[in-house]
Design a protein around this motif. Structure first.
Motif, PDB file in Angstrom:
ATOM      1  N   PRO A  40      -7.783  -2.699  42.454  1.00 31.97           N
ATOM      2  CA  PRO A  40      -8.902  -2.682  43.015  1.00 31.97           C
ATOM      3  C   PRO A  40      -8.711  -1.405  41.476  1.00 31.97           C
ATOM      4  O   PRO A  40      -9.971  -1.084  40.242  1.00 31.97           O
ATOM      5  CB  PRO A  40      -9.699  -0.867  43.917  1.00 31.97           C
ATOM      6  N   ASP A  41      -7.637  -1.149  40.212  1.00 32.34           N
ATOM      7  CA  ASP A  41      -7.975  -0.112  39.136  1.00 32.34           C
ATOM      8  C   ASP A  41      -7.050  -0.243  38.567  1.00 32.34           C
ATOM      9  O   ASP A  41      -5.633  -0.250  38.699  1.00 32.34           O
ATOM     10  CB  ASP A  41      -7.729   1.956  39.327  1.00 32.34           C
ATOM     11  N   LEU A  42      -7.218  -1.594  37.202  1.00 30.50           N
ATOM     12  CA  LEU A  42      -6.231  -1.468  36.793  1.00 30.50           C
ATOM     13  C   LEU A  42      -5.655  -1.311  35.220  1.00 30.50           C
ATOM     14  O   LEU A  42      -4.563  -0.952  35.222  1.00 30.50           O
ATOM     15  CB  LEU A  42      -6.333  -3.143  35.780  1.00 30.50           C
ATOM     16  N   LEU A  43      -7.076   0.023  35.267  1.00 33.94           N
ATOM     17  CA  LEU A  43      -5.835   0.388  33.474  1.00 33.94           C
ATOM     18  C   LEU A  43      -5.864   2.286  34.868  1.00 33.94           C
ATOM     19  O   LEU A  43      -4.612   2.332  33.778  1.00 33.94           O
ATOM     20  CB  LEU A  43      -7.079   1.164  33.290  1.00 33.94           C
ATOM     21  N   GLY A  44      -5.854   2.267  35.615  1.00 33.40           N
ATOM     22  CA  GLY A  44      -5.465   3.261  36.051  1.00 33.40           C
ATOM     23  C   GLY A  44      -4.025   2.480  36.843  1.00 33.40           C
ATOM     24  O   GLY A  44      -3.306   4.379  37.511  1.00 33.40           O
ATOM     25  N   ASP A  45      -3.570   1.985  37.276  1.00 31.25           N
ATOM     26  CA  ASP A  45      -2.427   2.002  38.196  1.00 31.25           C
ATOM     27  C   ASP A  45      -1.001   1.844  37.172  1.00 31.25           C
ATOM     28  O   ASP A  45      -0.769   0.815  35.855  1.00 31.25           O
ATOM     29  CB  ASP A  45      -2.409   0.120  38.448  1.00 31.25           C
ATOM     30  N   GLU A  46      -0.403   3.055  37.269  1.00 24.91           N
ATOM     31  CA  GLU A  46       0.812   2.395  37.095  1.00 24.91           C
ATOM     32  C   GLU A  46       1.793   1.876  36.562  1.00 24.91           C
ATOM     33  O   GLU A  46       2.855   1.968  35.989  1.00 24.91           O
ATOM     34  CB  GLU A  46       0.999   4.546  36.778  1.00 24.91           C
ATOM     35  N   HIS A  47       1.739   0.995  38.116  1.00 26.35           N
ATOM     36  CA  HIS A  47       2.928   0.604  38.061  1.00 26.35           C
ATOM     37  C   HIS A  47       3.022  -0.991  37.848  1.00 26.35           C
ATOM     38  O   HIS A  47       3.611  -1.430  37.672  1.00 26.35           O
ATOM     39  CB  HIS A  47       2.600   0.320  39.697  1.00 26.35           C
ATOM     40  N   LEU A  48       1.727  -1.467  36.599  1.00 25.44           N
ATOM     41  CA  LEU A  48       1.163  -2.312  36.318  1.00 25.44           C
ATOM     42  C   LEU A  48       1.874  -2.978  34.858  1.00 25.44           C
ATOM     43  O   LEU A  48       2.727  -1.511  33.842  1.00 25.44           O
ATOM     44  CB  LEU A  48      -0.559  -2.698  35.927  1.00 25.44           C
ATOM     45  N   ASP A  49       2.154  -3.713  34.137  1.00 21.27           N
ATOM     46  CA  ASP A  49       3.093  -3.962  33.025  1.00 21.27           C
ATOM     47  C   ASP A  49       1.583  -3.628  31.782  1.00 21.27           C
ATOM     48  O   ASP A  49       0.592  -3.599  31.540  1.00 21.27           O
ATOM     49  CB  ASP A  49       2.622  -5.902  32.971  1.00 21.27           C
ATOM     50  N   PRO A  50       2.232  -3.329  31.381  1.00 21.34           N
ATOM     51  CA  PRO A  50       1.431  -2.802  30.397  1.00 21.34           C
ATOM     52  C   PRO A  50       1.100  -3.062  29.252  1.00 21.34           C
ATOM     53  O   PRO A  50      -0.399  -3.317  28.918  1.00 21.34           O
ATOM     54  CB  PRO A  50       2.701  -1.612  29.166  1.00 21.34           C
ATOM     55  N   ARG A  51       1.049  -4.383  29.108  1.00 20.50           N
ATOM     56  CA  ARG A  51       0.336  -5.600  28.587  1.00 20.50           C
ATOM     57  C   ARG A  51      -0.801  -5.577  29.523  1.00 20.50           C
ATOM     58  O   ARG A  51      -2.136  -6.273  28.784  1.00 20.50           O
ATOM     59  CB  ARG A  51       1.743  -6.449  27.875  1.00 20.50           C
ATOM     60  N   HIS A  52      -0.811  -6.122  30.885  1.00 17.51           N
ATOM     61  CA  HIS A  52      -1.516  -6.196  31.300  1.00 17.51           C
ATOM     62  C   HIS A  52      -2.521  -5.171  30.957  1.00 17.51           C
ATOM     63  O   HIS A  52      -4.188  -5.571  30.895  1.00 17.51           O
ATOM     64  CB  HIS A  52      -1.174  -6.180  32.785  1.00 17.51           C
ATOM     65  N   ARG A  53      -2.353  -4.195  31.015  1.00 21.44           N
ATOM     66  CA  ARG A  53      -3.598  -3.311  31.106  1.00 21.44           C
ATOM     67  C   ARG A  53      -3.652  -3.030  29.818  1.00 21.44           C
ATOM     68  O   ARG A  53      -5.484  -3.077  29.533  1.00 21.44           O
ATOM     69  CB  ARG A  53      -3.289  -1.705  31.444  1.00 21.44           C
ATOM     70  N   GLU A  54      -3.326  -3.106  28.786  1.00 25.68           N
ATOM     71  CA  GLU A  54      -3.624  -3.595  27.668  1.00 25.68           C
ATOM     72  C   GLU A  54      -4.855  -4.717  27.389  1.00 25.68           C
ATOM     73  O   GLU A  54      -5.917  -4.177  26.522  1.00 25.68           O
ATOM     74  CB  GLU A  54      -2.484  -3.296  26.411  1.00 25.68           C
ATOM     75  N   VAL A  55      -4.784  -5.779  27.865  1.00 25.13           N
ATOM     76  CA  VAL A  55      -5.173  -6.738  28.051  1.00 25.13           C
ATOM     77  C   VAL A  55      -6.325  -7.009  28.364  1.00 25.13           C
ATOM     78  O   VAL A  55      -7.758  -6.863  28.103  1.00 25.13           O
ATOM     79  CB  VAL A  55      -4.414  -8.423  28.030  1.00 25.13           C
TER      80      VAL A  55
END
Length: 534
Positions: free
Chosen positions: A202-217
């Motif tokens: 539900p929140d890609l940009l706010g999920d700290e567990h996601l890969d940084p590259r994923h949030r960047e893209v």
């Protein structure tokens, strides 16, 4: 007067009981049955007015507009309204699913089905963009990726994200939607991963567990949430995955998740059927190409080009070109009746036999076709075929040809575009003894001889005489710059008579098998063999 509050109390209790029943997750029929059953005791337990002369106890009391007494409970909504609301919601959902699945069922290719899946899923989950991936778990392909609201460059950017870091990548690899299971302290196998299930982020940009590259893209492409569903069937296994992207942090509610889940199950079954058909067509096309020449010979004084498209059912249309002794060249086209694997096998046997007869007595095309007819009649009496064989001497630009129930060849050049006058003859296998005279012709320098099968005429569509006229007009309109290249001549003719044109030719000069859009019968093969004489 004392009976009125008691009567109201009893009815209110019945209403509250019915509402409690409606809070339970039950079917419509069960709720209605319980409501009817509960109504009888309430009516029986209500006190009845005494029978007094001039008073009808069945007439309801008049409605009062005054404020109810504080001791009397406020009336609740009727239980039937709640049932009607829930039933209306179910009917609306079923209608939506019916319309979407009907649209999906009308798709006949994997690419169209994946695009329709994305459009329907976007409407169900309320997301404007998405991607669909077709990657069968058996590894036999094909592998297809399509996008909705995403440019080709956007898809390339998403591919830079580590596959295991994305929700759809984990579904494609057969991994669970949550974190990977940790290995136990002692040696032992990993626990069995659970079945693939929809994955909501539900929140890609706010999920700290996601890969940084994923949030960047995600930030670069402007999406903030995703919802991915697997495409799985019991028979075919995992087929792929679909993911929809939200512009703002969000996730679909439970009701929409249920709808897209039902739709995804139907879409997976439909994709599995299309995948099976696509693989069958690809296998037939591969066999057809393997039975045809892998390359065209190089003979001084003549240049060759061939175009061949196999129909979806795999017809038995073929062509051949083989060098003969003393610098001669044998050209042949033909077709066998029927379609499918049996027709392909018969076509392969017929072509191999004609090559043998051409080597032995190629200078006499009538003898070649007579031997071929005898072989066909003895080995396959229930099958007929058409064939045309031409014996060419490029040095003298002389051609001797004979046809058995086949369409006449076409000569095109700077000064003329005309059909070769051939005598009317029966197909092979139709008569007890086939025979037809041969035709001699002289080809001028720079002219191209076009040999084709009747499948091309059927693909053109319309009456036969009109198809011949369109083919003649296409050959006469070849641009001057293209006349020196037999491949360009063949491509121009096919583009002129078949709407949509053709794909790029294969390296050896033959066009890969595939469907050719036209106004005629799309199940027919297309064969066109062009020989330009210097």
């Amino acid at each position: 007067m004392l009976d009125i509050p008691l009567l109201l109390r009893v009815h209110v209790d019945a209403v509250i009981a019915a509402q409690n029943d409606m809070r339970i997750d039950m079917g419509v029929c069960d709720a209605i049955e319980q409501r009817e059953a509960a109504g009888k005791p309430a009516a029986m337990s209500a006190p009845h007015l005494p029978k007094v002369a001039g008073i009808d106890p069945t007439v309801p009391a008049p409605a009062h507009t005054a404020t109810p007494h504080p001791g009397i409970p406020t009336a609740h909504p009727a239980p039937g309204a709640l049932i009607q609301d829930r039933l209306a919601g179910w009917v609306s959902d079923l209608t939506t699913l019916h319309e979407l699945t009907e649209r999906l069922a009308r798709t006949s290719t994997l690419d169209d089905a994946l695009h329709e899946l994305l459009r329907a899923g976007a409407a169900l989950v309320g997301a404007p963009r998405g991607m669909a991936f077709l990657e069968p778990a058996d590894g036999l392909g094909p592998t297809v990726t399509v996008g909705l609201g995403l440019a080709h460059a956007d898809l390339g950017t998403l591919e830079t994200v580590p596959r295991s870091a994305t929700s759809y990548g984990r579904l494609l690899d057969g991994l669970p939607g949550g974190p990977l299971p940790e290995r136990p302290a002692r040696d032992g196998p990993l626990p069995e991963p659970p079945a693939p299930a929809p994955v909501a982020v539900p929140d890609l940009l706010g999920d700290e567990h996601l890969d940084p590259r994923h949030r960047e893209v995600a930030a670069r492409l402007g999406f903030a949430a995703s919802y991915a569903v697997p495409l799985v069937t019991e028979s075919a296994g995992r087929l792929g995955a679909a993911v929809w992207l939200y512009d703002e942090p969000a996730e679909p509610p439970e009701r929409r998740r249920h709808l897209v889940g039902l739709y995804g199950q139907y879409a997976s079954e439909h994709l599995a059927r299309l995948l099976e058909l696509e693989r069958g067509r690809a296998n037939v096309a591969t066999i057809t190409e393997e039975l045809l020449p892998t390359r065209l010979p190089r003979v001084p004084g003549v240049r060759l080009a061939a175009r061949h498209h196999a129909g979806p059912r795999g017809g038995g249309h073929w062509y051949d070109a083989l060098p003969l002794p003393e610098g001669a060249l044998g050209l042949a086209v033909g077709s066998v009746t029927g379609s499918g694997p049996s027709a392909l096998a018969a076509m392969g046997r017929l072509r191999a036999s004609l090559r043998a007869y051409a080597v032995m007595e190629g200078e006499d095309p009538v003898a070649v076709l007579s031997d071929l007819e005898l072989l066909l009649r003895l080995t396959e009496p229930a099958r007929s075929a058409t064939a045309l064989f031409a014996y060419a001497e490029p040095a003298q630009r002389k051609v001797v040809l004979a046809g058995a129930g086949h369409a006449p060849p076409l000569i095109t050049g700077e000064r003329r575009a005309e059909y070769v006058e051939t005598s009317l003859s029966a197909p092979l296998g139709m008569l007890a003894c086939w025979e037809a005279p041969s035709v001699d012709l002289v080809v001028e320098p720079g002219e191209t001889l076009l040999l084709y099968t009747d499948g091309l005429l059927r693909r053109i569509g319309g009456p036969v005489d009109r198809a011949f006229a369109r083919l003649h007009a296409a050959a006469a309109s070849v641009p001057r710059a293209d006349r020196a290249d037999p491949g360009a001549v063949a491509d121009h003719v096919l583009r002129a008579v078949l709407p949509g044109g053709l794909p790029a030719p294969a390296p050896h000069g033959a066009v890969p098998s595939g469907a050719v859009p036209s106004g005629g019968d799309e199940d027919e093969d297309v064969v066109l063999l062009a020989a330009r004489f210097d």
